[in-house]
Write an enzyme that holds these catalytic residues in place. Structure first.
Site, PDB file in Angstrom:
ATOM      1  CB  SER A 117      -0.963   0.018   1.190  1.00  0.00           C
ATOM      2  OG  SER A 117      -0.266   0.210   2.395  1.00  0.00           O
ATOM      3  CE  LYS A 154      -2.840   2.168   4.278  1.00  0.00           C
ATOM      4  NZ  LYS A 154      -2.096   0.963   4.655  1.00  0.00           N
TER       5      LYS A 154
END
Length: 196
Positions: A117, A154
């Protein structure tokens, strides 16, 4: 007629035994040129901090040897990512990777990445992240967050409509942290160790 002898051992020649800096006999050893400064530094530290070797200070000697082994040469010449240029053989300094990657040692930890990701930020599956808990998480920083009990890496974003955890891969959706969600930021990512 007197015969002159050249070379070899001659009586009375050379430094007297025990007259060196350490008060003991010496031995000639071949050391790679790139390691001469490291050995000199180690010997200087040995002389200043440890003195004569004894059973009580073997741990100190061992610790200094480990410390010297952790220092890597840092060359002053920069590597060109375009056309090549002649490299310098000049070592500017010795670099301790702990000092470079974890200056806040007591608040730093490592985590291994699982997943893709954050691929476009240069963080790949299997990479090791260096995370510092002492850095304040701010928008734009890559963070390690525990979202509803599950760890994720993230980019932090705070908007008018709430807090988001953003991936760096278009195949993954943005994560909006809902009012009912429980989020704890463990730390800010400062480095990524990627092996080829």
């Amino acid at each position: 007629m007197q015969v002159l002898s050249h070379g070899g051992k001659r009586n009375g020649a050379g430094r007297k035994k025990g007259s060196g800096a350490f008060g003991e006999a010496t031995k000639v050893v071949r050391i790679p040129e790139s390691q001469v400064d490291t050995v000199k530094l180690w010997l200087q530290n040995y002389k200043e901090q440890v003195g004569e070797a004894s059973l009580e200070n073997l741990d100190a000697i061992s610790g200094m040897m480990e410390e010297a082994a952790q220092l890597l040469p840092l060359y002053s010449h920069k590597v060109v990512a375009g056309f090549p240029s002649p490299a310098d053989d000049f070592i500017e300094d010795r670099l301790d990777l702990n000092e470079k990657l974890a200056p806040n040692h007591s608040s730093t930890f490592l985590l291994k990445v699982q997943g893709e990701s954050m691929r476009d930020a240069g963080i790949f599956d299997g990479d090791i992240l260096v995370v510092d808990r002492s850095i304040t998480p701010r928008p734009g920083k890559i963070v390690i967050a525990a979202l509803d009990g599950e760890l994720t890496v993230k980019r932090l974003d705070i908007r008018n409509d709430g807090t988001y955890l953003l991936p760096e891969n278009p195949d993954y959706p943005d994560i909006k942290v809902g009012a009912e969600s429980e989020m704890v930021i463990w730390g800010v990512v400062t480095s990524c160790i990627h092996q080829f």
